[in-house]
Design an enzyme around this catalytic site. Sequence first.
Site, PDB file in Angstrom:
ATOM      1  N   GLU A 128      53.849  43.526  20.018  1.00  0.00           N
ATOM      2  CA  GLU A 128      53.294  44.802  20.479  1.00  0.00           C
ATOM      3  C   GLU A 128      52.055  44.690  19.248  1.00  0.00           C
ATOM      4  O   GLU A 128      51.469  45.879  19.319  1.00  0.00           O
ATOM      5  CB  GLU A 128      54.320  44.737  20.153  1.00  0.00           C
ATOM      6  CG  GLU A 128      54.366  46.746  20.036  1.00  0.00           C
ATOM      7  CD  GLU A 128      55.779  47.419  19.868  1.00  0.00           C
ATOM      8  OE1 GLU A 128      56.976  46.653  19.732  1.00  0.00           O
ATOM      9  OE2 GLU A 128      55.705  48.411  19.318  1.00  0.00           O
ATOM     10  N   ASN A 224      63.533  42.713  18.821  1.00  0.00           N
ATOM     11  CA  ASN A 224      65.115  43.116  18.866  1.00  0.00           C
ATOM     12  C   ASN A 224      66.049  42.420  19.132  1.00  0.00           C
ATOM     13  O   ASN A 224      67.408  43.242  18.302  1.00  0.00           O
ATOM     14  CB  ASN A 224      64.907  44.532  19.908  1.00  0.00           C
ATOM     15  CG  ASN A 224      65.270  44.443  20.970  1.00  0.00           C
ATOM     16  OD1 ASN A 224      66.708  43.787  21.928  1.00  0.00           O
ATOM     17  ND2 ASN A 224      64.924  43.795  22.392  1.00  0.00           N
TER      18      ASN A 224
HETATM   19 FE1  SF4 Z   1      60.482  49.930  25.412  1.00  0.00          FE
HETATM   20 FE2  SF4 Z   1      62.593  48.306  25.736  1.00  0.00          FE
HETATM   21 FE3  SF4 Z   1      60.331  48.040  24.312  1.00  0.00          FE
HETATM   22 FE4  SF4 Z   1      61.827  50.028  23.874  1.00  0.00          FE
HETATM   23  S1  SF4 Z   1      62.825  47.723  23.513  1.00  0.00           S
HETATM   24  S2  SF4 Z   1      59.643  50.016  23.141  1.00  0.00           S
HETATM   25  S3  SF4 Z   1      62.058  50.827  25.637  1.00  0.00           S
HETATM   26  S4  SF4 Z   1      60.683  48.048  26.273  1.00  0.00           S
END
Ligand code: SF4
Length: 307
Positions: A128, A224
Amino acid sequence: MTRTIVLAAPRSFCAGVERAIEIVERLLAARPGPIYVRKQIVHNTSVVEHLQTRGAIFVDELDEVPEGSTVVFSAHGVAPAVHTAAEQRGLDVVDATCPLVTKVHQEARRYAARGHTVVLIGHAGHEEVEGTLGEAPEQTVQVSELAEVDELEVDGPISYLTQTTLAVDETTALIDALRNKFPGARGPDTADICYATTNRQAAVATIAEQAELVIVVGSANSSNSRRLVEVAQRTGTTAYLVDRATDVPVEWLEGVSVVGLTAGASAPPALVHAVIERIAELGPIRIVEHEVTRETLRFTLPPEVRH
Ligand code: SF4
């Protein structure tokens, strides 16, 4: 002993991940030729393996895709140069970039067009971050630590952006440091950390306070998911990341009566159920869910797969 499993909610798939997977599934069902996917569609081993068994071909770079083929760009987004390269190879692109990542790209272009130096808070090398950096590479500086903010030297107007999957608390500290050093710095108050990341971190912090051990389901390359482990650990509770249920050794659960359980935004709900079943093999369990908020967001699919 009856073990209590405290489930965090929200957990597991977010709207951007669901959309990206659905795009690949719809293409596999609708198009006769092979469907290529550049990079992992989302950072999860099980998701990638599942789509591979359905026929998707994952590649690292576009030169591995035969000219004229269909290629999907992953949820993490790509630099404009990748779009240009795909066009030059005559590839039929379906873009599964999460709309919330696209929004950060738009901000990068907007700030760069105003002549700002863009400080991108994010992890070097993450797909990203590479994609966002590619919007204005000459004007963008990437930082991930306070020491890097201290060393920053910028003349002229400055703005900042963030990766969508960072830890909220750490990013707030970085933004505060940046604003102290450059009082004119422009950027979003709450950073660009997305709703799914924010909600999962709030939920895991809550269950970590009640649990003796927290298990986070997610792959090692999932930003995440790794942040969820760190947020849980910062409450003082032991926390581990597992890719699948078989990664949970019995020893972790010996003498533990309350286990917190959650999953990163790229990890399928079925993997959470598998971990529950594994814990249940060791003795009776009781499940409680702690919901900090309810998510209802859905993203529309791109036109290529809408019908
Ligand atoms: Fe999009 Fe999910 Fe990434 Fe958040 S975690 S930016 S909602 S893909």
